[in-house]
Design a protein around this motif. Structure first.
Motif, PDB file in Angstrom:
ATOM      1  N   ALA A 397       0.815  -1.220   0.000  1.00  0.00           N
ATOM      2  CA  ALA A 397       0.000   0.000   0.000  1.00  0.00           C
ATOM      3  C   ALA A 397       0.849   1.271   0.000  1.00  0.00           C
ATOM      4  CB  ALA A 397      -0.978  -0.010   1.178  1.00  0.00           C
ATOM      5  N   PRO A 398       1.908   1.368   0.835  1.00  0.00           N
ATOM      6  CA  PRO A 398       2.753   2.572   0.771  1.00  0.00           C
ATOM      7  C   PRO A 398       3.411   2.768  -0.593  1.00  0.00           C
ATOM      8  CG  PRO A 398       3.148   1.371   2.808  1.00  0.00           C
ATOM      9  CD  PRO A 398       2.298   0.484   1.948  1.00  0.00           C
ATOM     10  N   ILE A 400       2.104   1.873  -3.490  1.00  0.00           N
ATOM     11  CA  ILE A 400       1.062   2.385  -4.388  1.00  0.00           C
ATOM     12  C   ILE A 400       0.805   3.855  -4.103  1.00  0.00           C
ATOM     13  CG2 ILE A 400      -1.380   2.185  -5.021  1.00  0.00           C
ATOM     14  CD1 ILE A 400      -1.175  -0.812  -4.426  1.00  0.00           C
ATOM     15  N   CYS A 401       0.748   4.228  -2.829  1.00  0.00           N
ATOM     16  CA  CYS A 401       0.531   5.630  -2.456  1.00  0.00           C
ATOM     17  C   CYS A 401       1.643   6.519  -3.002  1.00  0.00           C
ATOM     18  CB  CYS A 401       0.443   5.770  -0.946  1.00  0.00           C
ATOM     19  SG  CYS A 401      -1.063   5.091  -0.222  1.00  0.00           S
ATOM     20  N   ALA A 402       2.883   6.052  -2.900  1.00  0.00           N
ATOM     21  CA  ALA A 402       4.018   6.825  -3.413  1.00  0.00           C
ATOM     22  C   ALA A 402       3.925   6.989  -4.922  1.00  0.00           C
ATOM     23  CB  ALA A 402       5.332   6.133  -3.028  1.00  0.00           C
ATOM     24  N   PHE A 403       3.476   5.940  -5.616  1.00  0.00           N
ATOM     25  CA  PHE A 403       3.310   6.009  -7.066  1.00  0.00           C
ATOM     26  C   PHE A 403       2.236   7.034  -7.437  1.00  0.00           C
ATOM     27  CE2 PHE A 403       0.991   4.345 -10.836  1.00  0.00           C
ATOM     28  CZ  PHE A 403       1.988   4.521 -11.781  1.00  0.00           C
ATOM     29  N   ILE A 404       1.113   6.996  -6.743  1.00  0.00           N
ATOM     30  CA  ILE A 404       0.037   7.952  -7.023  1.00  0.00           C
ATOM     31  C   ILE A 404       0.502   9.375  -6.728  1.00  0.00           C
ATOM     32  CG2 ILE A 404      -2.252   8.721  -6.261  1.00  0.00           C
ATOM     33  CD1 ILE A 404      -2.997   5.770  -5.912  1.00  0.00           C
ATOM     34  N   ASP A 405       1.245   9.562  -5.647  1.00  0.00           N
ATOM     35  CA  ASP A 405       1.784  10.891  -5.325  1.00  0.00           C
ATOM     36  C   ASP A 405       2.680  11.387  -6.448  1.00  0.00           C
ATOM     37  OD1 ASP A 405       0.450  10.952  -2.937  1.00  0.00           O
ATOM     38  OD2 ASP A 405       2.186  10.368  -1.713  1.00  0.00           O
ATOM     39  N   ARG A 406       3.488  10.488  -6.989  1.00  0.00           N
ATOM     40  CA  ARG A 406       4.393  10.855  -8.071  1.00  0.00           C
ATOM     41  C   ARG A 406       3.606  11.309  -9.304  1.00  0.00           C
ATOM     42  NH1 ARG A 406       7.714   6.108  -8.956  1.00  0.00           N
ATOM     43  NH2 ARG A 406       6.986   5.777 -11.085  1.00  0.00           N
TER      44      ARG A 406
END
Length: 431
Positions: A397-398, A400-406
């Protein structure tokens, strides 16, 4: 005609009186007013009756039931609301009451594979603190009247497109397992139509994009048997006891029996352990068992049209990776995807979608620039661990969150030219 559903209903009806007696006996030997409930004999009788009742009952659709969660140091209540609906699906939003600042919209497309969307409760919960979360809540086909019409893979893709249009272009979408195929197909169709609501990113988790890669026993079974075998042995009509009577379906209880058979020894041990926990009075361990199996044993039916088309196109013909998948008569061209970023997630021990099957999406989408791609192989997890459990919460999950933030940062950087144009330029120069 396959009469499996009728025999299933009959067996359930015939065991109802025995279940009633078993439930009454369990209650009699578990209430504090009965002195025998404090003895090993009484706990043994109570445990045996509870296990019999639980293994013969029909499990209802579970609830998400989040109540409230902690976000940024304070408790926030979660309210479920239906924001879009069609005959075979509704879109649920998890509204976080009192949270004022805007967060990225995240559409989680749950699998239509026999279990309800609540199987992804842990997946939803992991993103509630960081995103405005929506999830597809697919309806049990046996509860949808024939007047609602048919539902197949084309309709599934249409539903995903309609939901993405409803949510708008600032949406990120996650396809968990089986939906990986219709999600990437929907995005490709939207890209081909130059639809302004194309999502900013899509994350595909443990999905059968190309089942020729590391084929599992599930994949091999489809290849060996062929679509005719599945139609003959897996499809039956809904009995008159349900609203969808006469609809042809792939029953959820058949799918569940297949899942159980794959790990039968594990399930038998789990139930034996629960019996021992009940006899020894270990209530916490027994409750964990109840919670898991209340979810796992709650199943829904799939329409025969959707099930057979999916088996044929995805597992037998491999139409998507071959560039031969059609949607409403038009070819699904994954090379058209250029505006949507792509992340894939796989589990090292996945025995449903083998390693490499989901990652194949990167090869099939050449116009997405390298800067807006990511792949994560989670070690030491099976299929379920890709979207649930400790490693999902701490590792996947972290990521995926980092990817979406990017991706969000990229869209906020107005100085950069559109990455679709840069990707096309890069591809043309390479050729």
């Amino acid at each position: 005609m396959n009469l499996a559903y009728y025999w299933y209903e009959a067996a359930h009806a015939f065991t109802h009186p025995v279940r009633t007696v078993s439930s009454a006996t369990h209650y009699a030997f578990s209430i504090p007013a009965n002195p025998l409930s404090y003895t090993a004999y009484g706990r043994t009788i109570s445990a045996a009756c509870e296990l019999f009742e639980r293994t013969t009952r029909r499990y209802a659709k579970p609830e998400f039931g989040f109540g409230n969660v902690e976000i940024e140091g304070k408790r926030v209540s979660i309210r479920e609301s239906i924001v879009w609906e069609a005959p075979f699906c509704q879109l649920i939003r998890f509204e976080r009451q009192g949270l004022r600042h805007k967060q990225p919209k995240l559409l989680i497309v749950a699998p239509m594979s026999g279990h309800y969307a609540t199987l992804l409760r842990g997946t939803v919960e992991a993103f509630l603190t960081t995103h405005d979360v929506y999830i597809t809540d697919w309806h049990d086909a046996s509860m949808v009247p024939m007047s609602a019409g048919r539902f197949d893979l084309d309709d599934y893709i249409d539903y995903v497109i309609a939901m993405l249009r409803h949510l708008g272009p600032d949406t990120h979408v996650i396809g968990v397992c089986q939906p990986a195929v219709p999600v990437i197909a929907a995005v490709a169709c939207m890209e081909a139509m130059e639809d302004p609501s194309v999502p900013r990113s899509m994350t595909l988790m443990g999905g059968p994009i190309d089942t020729r890669e590391s084929p599992t026993e599930v994949n091999k079974l489809a290849q060996e048997r062929g679509i005719a075998w599945f139609k003959r042995n897996c499809i039956t009509k809904v009995p008159f006891t349900r609203p969808g009577h006469m609809r042809e379906v792939y029953p959820g209880f058949l799918q569940l029996s297949g899942f159980m058979a794959m790990n039968l020894d594990r399930h038998l041990i789990a139930h034996h352990d629960m019996f021992k926990h009940l006899v020894t009075g270990d209530g916490d361990s027994a409750e964990k068992h109840r919670t898991f199996y209340d979810e796992y044993l709650a199943v829904m039916d799939l329409t025969a049209d959707f099930y057979l088309q999916t088996v044929d196109e995805v597992f037998v013909k491999h139409s998507l990776p071959k560039g031969e998948l059609l949607h409403r008569g038009m070819k699904v061209d994954l090379s058209a995807i250029s505006r949507t970023a792509l992340m894939t997630v796989e589990g090292e021990r996945d025995d449903i979608s083998g390693v490499g099957q989901t990652n194949a999406a990167h090869r099939l989408c050449p116009l997405i620039p390298d800067a807006l791609r990511d792949h994560h192989l989670q070690m030491s997890v099976g299929h379920y661990g890709v979207f649930n459990g400790k490693r999902f919460v701490t590792d996947i999950a972290p990521r995926i969150c980092a990817f979406i933030d990017r991706v969000e940062v990229h869209h906020e950087n107005k100085a950069q030219p559109p990455y679709a144009a840069r990707a096309r330029s890069k591809l043309s120069h390479a050729s």
